[in-house]
Design an enzyme around this catalytic site. Structure first.
Site, PDB file in Angstrom:
ATOM      1  CG  ASP A   1      -2.021   0.885   1.292  1.00 32.32           C
ATOM      2  OD1 ASP A   1      -1.947   1.937   0.633  1.00 32.32           O
ATOM      3  OD2 ASP A   1      -3.001   0.570   1.992  1.00 32.32           O
TER       4      ASP A   1
ATOM      5  CG  ASP B   1      -3.707   6.348   0.546  1.00 31.20           C
ATOM      6  OD1 ASP B   1      -4.697   5.708   0.910  1.00 31.20           O
ATOM      7  OD2 ASP B   1      -3.406   7.478   0.990  1.00 31.20           O
TER       8      ASP B   1
ATOM      9  CD  GLU C   1      -8.307   5.364  -1.044  1.00 31.15           C
ATOM     10  OE1 GLU C   1      -9.031   5.184  -0.068  1.00 31.15           O
ATOM     11  OE2 GLU C   1      -7.336   6.155  -1.020  1.00 31.15           O
TER      12      GLU C   1
ATOM     13  CG  HIS D   1      -7.960   0.475   6.103  1.00 29.37           C
ATOM     14  ND1 HIS D   1      -7.933   0.191   4.746  1.00 29.37           N
ATOM     15  CD2 HIS D   1      -7.393   1.691   6.247  1.00 29.37           C
ATOM     16  CE1 HIS D   1      -7.359   1.199   4.112  1.00 29.37           C
ATOM     17  NE2 HIS D   1      -7.018   2.123   4.996  1.00 29.37           N
ATOM     18  CG  ASP D   2     -10.176   4.066   5.000  1.00 22.88           C
ATOM     19  OD1 ASP D   2      -9.458   4.155   6.020  1.00 22.88           O
ATOM     20  OD2 ASP D   2      -9.752   4.264   3.849  1.00 22.88           O
TER      21      ASP D   2
HETATM   22  O1  TEU Z   1      -8.335   6.909   2.255  1.00 22.28           O
HETATM   23  C1  TEU Z   1      -8.632   8.021   1.479  1.00 22.28           C
HETATM   24  C2  TEU Z   1      -9.940   8.318   0.988  1.00 22.28           C
HETATM   25  O2  TEU Z   1      -9.917   8.894  -0.082  1.00 22.28           O
HETATM   26  C3  TEU Z   1     -11.283   8.197   1.655  1.00 22.28           C
HETATM   27  O3  TEU Z   1     -12.239   8.120   0.628  1.00 22.28           O
HETATM   28  C4  TEU Z   1     -11.535   7.122   2.600  1.00 22.28           C
HETATM   29  O4  TEU Z   1     -12.299   6.137   1.955  1.00 22.28           O
HETATM   30  C5  TEU Z   1     -12.271   7.717   3.770  1.00 22.28           C
HETATM   31  O5  TEU Z   1     -11.318   7.870   4.788  1.00 22.28           O
HETATM   32  C6  TEU Z   1     -13.419   6.911   4.273  1.00 22.28           C
HETATM   33  O6  TEU Z   1     -13.852   7.336   5.516  1.00 22.28           O
HETATM   34  C7  TEU Z   1      -6.988   6.538   2.274  1.00 22.28           C
HETATM   35  C8  TEU Z   1      -6.724   5.455   3.289  1.00 22.28           C
HETATM   36  O7  TEU Z   1      -7.452   4.304   2.948  1.00 22.28           O
HETATM   37  C9  TEU Z   1      -7.051   5.976   4.645  1.00 22.28           C
HETATM   38  O8  TEU Z   1      -6.906   5.000   5.640  1.00 22.28           O
HETATM   39  C10 TEU Z   1      -6.130   7.144   4.930  1.00 22.28           C
HETATM   40  O9  TEU Z   1      -6.486   7.745   6.141  1.00 22.28           O
HETATM   41  C11 TEU Z   1      -6.192   8.198   3.813  1.00 22.28           C
HETATM   42  O10 TEU Z   1      -6.103   7.625   2.521  1.00 22.28           O
HETATM   43  C12 TEU Z   1      -5.040   9.181   3.933  1.00 22.28           C
HETATM   44  O11 TEU Z   1      -3.844   8.603   3.525  1.00 22.28           O
END
Ligand code: TEU
Ligand code: CA
Length: 555
Positions: free
Chosen positions: A100, A204, A255, A319-320
């Site tokens: 990642d 990311d 992403e 994880h989000d």
């Molecule tokens: O998430 C980034 C993001 O674009 C969001 O849409 C995310 O789905 C959102 O936090 C949902 O609540 C990525 C990583 O997956 C996240 O864990 C990090 O905090 C973020 O980038 C910053 O690097």
């Protein structure tokens, strides 16, 4: 779908949020050695690739998404030797490893940023996004833009009085992708890991790389789409492909927040040579509760847009987000049934299926009692903002709990021992108290467990190219509970029937869909145990609550 055959399209990816997976040394934090300990388990699922969340050196303000050294492993995770061993052991078990990488921003403790902030004429000043205050007034941020985690995406820096941009936390300054030195540094870093033998990259926050053309106020600062999909983004990705990706036999998944079918295809269209696949967030970020009509529309539009052009992904949470069985199923009366139903859907819709650790045993979301028990910076910052605006603390807590990112971050539930078998030290985040009933050890003993069902689904994919390459046709139209679709590849035709509801329902397979022929169906897999293996009587198919069935059309 007449795209080319490629190994990466046949992937089944298991996401390992290592800090919550298995703690090997008792410090309360999961680590790479812990992942190594559990590789046989992961292999036993049948998955082909692991996605490991960021483990580079990081002050850990956002659980590793704030990198201060891209070339080393953070102490909590282990050492570079641990990583090399993890990679070798993963390969030894016939699986691949996806890293990642966080390239939109660094930590504010990264040496590049320390240099950049040191003076206005430092050679690295332009590596980040620096701006004067609005209308030359140092007291006003350049624009009214919000960040994902804060009321403003601007932070003023004392040394030089200018503001730097951070799309996420204050400790995560955005890199300036318009600067070719930055881009070349990142490409070099990616090559370093790929040269080690890493097989895939999950990239990311890619939609944010290119910054807006004009730094002017947004009409609605809460609609943060202005942070994404700005001009120049595709040029960067094409360059990244030319400089890095095409030189390796690898898989990339971007992403891409706020991707729609129309904009999404531009990232993965095979002709354009940017990325292999993407995550879009029309479900996980944008559909707060289950909405069948909306979900069908999303799937249909993406399938049409990508058909023959590019490849997508299927997941309901990472994880989000909160866990899928809690958010989109029923984690009480029908936990097992709805977990199997959602799994069937994810593994039979077009695109690469992603399994988030613990999903394969039907782990549920958490509900911590106090804000102090939450660890997620997004949750904590939002709580402070709203309480600061005068809202009742308990109301704010209740309103943020259902979608808190910590829902999916509680430790993996291995058994009924102390800390659910996660490790001997006090876990960095509390275990879900339901680990006595929901854990891997119990699931292994039960032939009808969610776990057993995942193994069957994953095996099916390996021997049935229709699941990977098949065309997709929704034949259920606007039924609010039943989702029925056909996948078709060469001579094989499969019908998937899903009852996303808590009462029995029947579906009539209109024979006109199959050219008026008398249908004979053979059961490929069913989520209930007592399903007849043949169906040829022309009557309706009755599905129990949350039942899922896959049939093959024999004639
Ligand atoms: O998430 C980034 C993001 O674009 C969001 O849409 C995310 O789905 C959102 O936090 C949902 O609540 C990525 C990583 O997956 C996240 O864990 C990090 O905090 C973020 O980038 C910053 O690097
Ligand atoms: Ca540890």
């Amino acid at each position: 779908m007449d795209g080319k055959i490629s190994w990466w399209k046949e992937s089944v990816v298991y996401q390992v949020y290592w800090r919550s997976f298995r703690d090997s040394n008792g410090d309360g934090i999961g680590d790479l050695q812990g992942v190594i300990e559990k590789l046989d388990y992961i292999q036993s699922l049948g998955v082909t690739m692991l996605w490991i969340n960021p483990f580079n050196v990081s002050p850990d303000k956002d659980n590793g998404y704030d990198v201060s050294d891209y070339y080393a492993v953070m102490e909590k995770a282990g050492t570079m030797a641990d990583f090399d061993l993890l990679l070798a052991e993963t390969h030894a078990r016939g699986m691949k490893l996806m890293m990642d990488v966080v390239v939109n921003h660094t930590s504010n403790e990264h040496p590049w940023f320390k240099e950049s902030r040191s003076s206005r004429n430092n050679p690295k000043r332009d590596w980040y996004i620096w701006h004067d205050g609005k209308a030359g007034n140092p007291a006003n941020p350049p624009t009214n833009w919000r960040s994902y985690f804060n009321p403003s995406c601007w932070e003023q820096d004392e040394a030089t009085e200018q503001y730097y941009m951070h799309s996420f936390a204050i400790e995560q300054p955005d890199l300036n992708w318009a600067n070719s030195e930055v881009r070349n540094e990142i490409y070099q870093m990616l090559r370093f890991w790929l040269d080690k033998g890493v097989d895939g990259l999950r990239l990311d926050a890619l939609a944010l790389l290119a910054k807006p053309e004009h730094f002017t106020d947004a009409e609605d600062p809460f609609d943060i789409r202005y942070l994404t999909h700005n001009p120049g983004l595709h040029d960067y990705l094409q360059e990244m492909n030319r400089e890095v990706f095409r030189h390796y036999d690898m898989m990339t998944v971007g992403e891409i927040a706020f991707a729609t079918p129309t904009t999404g295809v531009l990232f993965v269209d095979e002709q354009r040579e940017e990325l292999n696949t993407l995550f879009h967030f029309e479900v996980a970020d944008e559909m707060p509760v289950w909405d069948m009509a909306r979900f069908k529309r999303i799937q249909k539009q993406w399938a049409e847009a990508l058909n023959g052009r590019g490849f997508g992904s299927q997941f309901l949470n990472n994880h989000d987000h909160t866990r899928q069985v809690t958010r989109y199923g029923n984690d009480k009366t029908y936990r097992v049934e709805s977990a199997k139903l959602l799994a069937t859907m994810i593994h039979t819709l077009p695109g690469i299926p992603y399994i988030y650790q613990g999903e394969e045993i039907g782990m549920t979301g958490v509900n911590y009692e106090t804000i102090e028990e939450y660890q997620d910076i997004a949750m904590i910052n939002r709580y402070e903002e709203e309480v600061g605006n005068g809202k009742e603390p308990l109301d704010v807590l209740r309103s943020l709990q259902p979608l808190s990112r910590d829902n999916s971050r509680s430790p993996m539930q291995w058994n009924a021992d102390i800390n659910a078998g996660f490790g001997s030290g006090t876990p960095w985040i509390k275990v879900n108290p339901n680990y006595n009933e929901i854990n891997v050890e119990l699931a292994e003993r039960d032939p009808h467990s969610v776990l057993a069902f995942y193994r069957k689904l994953i095996q099916l994919r390996k021997s049935n190219p229709v699941m990977v390459y098949g065309n997709f046709t929704d034949i259920s139209e606007d039924d609010p509970h039943l989702y029925v679709y056909v996948r078709e590849y060469e001579e094989t035709e499969w019908i998937v029937l899903l009852n996303h509801g808590e009462s029995s329902r029947s579906f009539e397979i209109s024979e006109s869909v199959f050219g008026g022929k008398q249908l004979e169906l053979k059961l490929v897999l069913g989520s209930y145990e007592d399903t007849a293996t043949q169906w040829n009587d022309g009557s309706q198919i009755e599905l129990k609550p949350y039942e899922a069935r896959i049939y093959e059309v024999v004639s």
